[in-house]
Design a protein around this motif. Structure first.
Motif, PDB file in Angstrom:
ATOM      1  N   ASP A   7      -9.155  -4.133  -2.870  1.00  0.00           N
ATOM      2  CA  ASP A   7     -10.516  -4.361  -2.369  1.00  0.00           C
ATOM      3  C   ASP A   7     -11.337  -5.183  -3.355  1.00  0.00           C
ATOM      4  N   GLN A  63       0.835  -1.211   0.000  1.00  0.00           N
ATOM      5  CA  GLN A  63       0.000   0.000   0.000  1.00  0.00           C
ATOM      6  C   GLN A  63       0.868   1.258   0.000  1.00  0.00           C
ATOM      7  N   THR A  69     -10.082  -8.829  -3.512  1.00  0.00           N
ATOM      8  CA  THR A  69     -10.507  -9.518  -2.283  1.00  0.00           C
ATOM      9  C   THR A  69     -11.967  -9.929  -2.383  1.00  0.00           C
ATOM     10  N   LYS A  70     -12.793  -9.018  -2.893  1.00  0.00           N
ATOM     11  CA  LYS A  70     -14.230  -9.291  -3.069  1.00  0.00           C
ATOM     12  C   LYS A  70     -14.452 -10.451  -4.033  1.00  0.00           C
ATOM     13  N   ASP A  80      -6.677  -3.466  -7.999  1.00  0.00           N
ATOM     14  CA  ASP A  80      -7.298  -2.901  -6.803  1.00  0.00           C
ATOM     15  C   ASP A  80      -7.515  -4.000  -5.755  1.00  0.00           C
TER      16      ASP A  80
END
Length: 277
Positions: free
Chosen positions: A87, A11, A90-91, A85
């Motif tokens: 997020d 990050q 992960t989704k 990305d």
């Protein structure tokens, strides 16, 4: 729960601007200086023809793919080690019920080997994501990650594909590698644009006289003598002219310095292998 140090490090890379921009200002998410263990034990740093920045490739297969994209007139930008990305990946991993990409048990940001910007038949530019993988590396886990990557780009509405080594145009790759460092003048002392302008026409004429009988190395040495050039200068200029597509040869036929080389004058053209795009 312990802190995910690797994810935090990734990050921070994003905060530092990695994975952002285009062209010369793009910064690869993974760089050679990150001490990442590369595939097959080697890393390459290559000055890009199109971007004028250093490209970081982490395997022999990635380097070969980079060369082919540099040669293509349709590819206008190359962004390697492109981050996804976190997020969203992960989704998607949760939906697929597969483990997210991780290292030593810690989740990490996923990357795609190449993001290319390609000119379409209508003149518009479109981005294409490409993942490079040798056939012998296709494990069940690899296929899970491919499906995650495919779903990711499907949600973004971008083309994604896998490039397998079996489709490599190896003669083209070897030829580009042979002349790669000569596209921009400066890698050989005494050879500048003025010399190339003065020498290229008589050099081409001399090379054309025996192009089917005498090896390119002997022809170039003869040209060096007749034109009063330092040994090796003519061969360097030949590479430079082919690299810039001012002189044309069949790049899908392996160029050997101890064999004849047929050249024609021509404008730029696209020689990318359709099966390696």
């Amino acid at each position: 729960m312990s802190e995910n140090i690797l994810l935090k490090n990734h990050q921070n890379r994003l905060k530092d601007g990695r994975g952002k921009g285009r062209g010369q200002i793009y910064v690869p998410f993974i760089q050679a200086s990150d001490n990442r263990a590369p595939s097959e034990g080697w890393i390459t740093r290559s000055l890009g023809w199109k971007t004028r920045r250093i490209h970081h490739t982490l395997s022999r297969h990635e380097y070969h793919y980079l060369l082919v994209q540099e040669w293509s007139d349709l590819v206008v930008d190359i962004r390697e080690q492109y981050p996804l990305d976190f997020d969203l990946t992960t989704k998607i991993a949760r939906k697929l019920n597969v483990p997210h990409p991780h290292l030593n048990g810690e989740n990490v940001i996923m990357t795609t080997d190449f993001m290319l910007t390609v000119i379409q038949p209508d003149g518009k530019e479109m981005d294409f994501a490409r993942t490079i993988k040798p056939v012998n590396k296709l494990t069940r886990r690899t296929l899970e990650l491919f499906e995650l990557e495919r779903r990711y780009y499907l949600e973004l509405g971008l083309s994604w594909g896998i490039v397998l080594e079996k489709n490599k145009p190896m003669n083209l790759i070897k030829n580009i590698d042979w002349l790669y460092d000569t596209k921009e003048l400066g890698s050989r002392d005494g050879v500048d644009a003025e010399l190339v302008s003065m020498v290229s026409k008589p050099l081409f004429s001399l090379l054309s006289m025996n192009s089917t009988k005498v090896s390119i190395s002997k022809q170039c040495l003869t040209c060096d003598l007749e034109l009063g050039l330092m040994p090796g200068t003519s061969l360097y200029i030949v590479k430079h002219m082919i690299a810039n597509k001012h002189w044309v040869t069949d790049m899908h036929q392996l160029i050997r310095e101890n064999k004849p080389l047929q050249l024609t004058l021509g404008s730029s053209y696209d020689s990318i292998s359709k099966n390696y795009a």
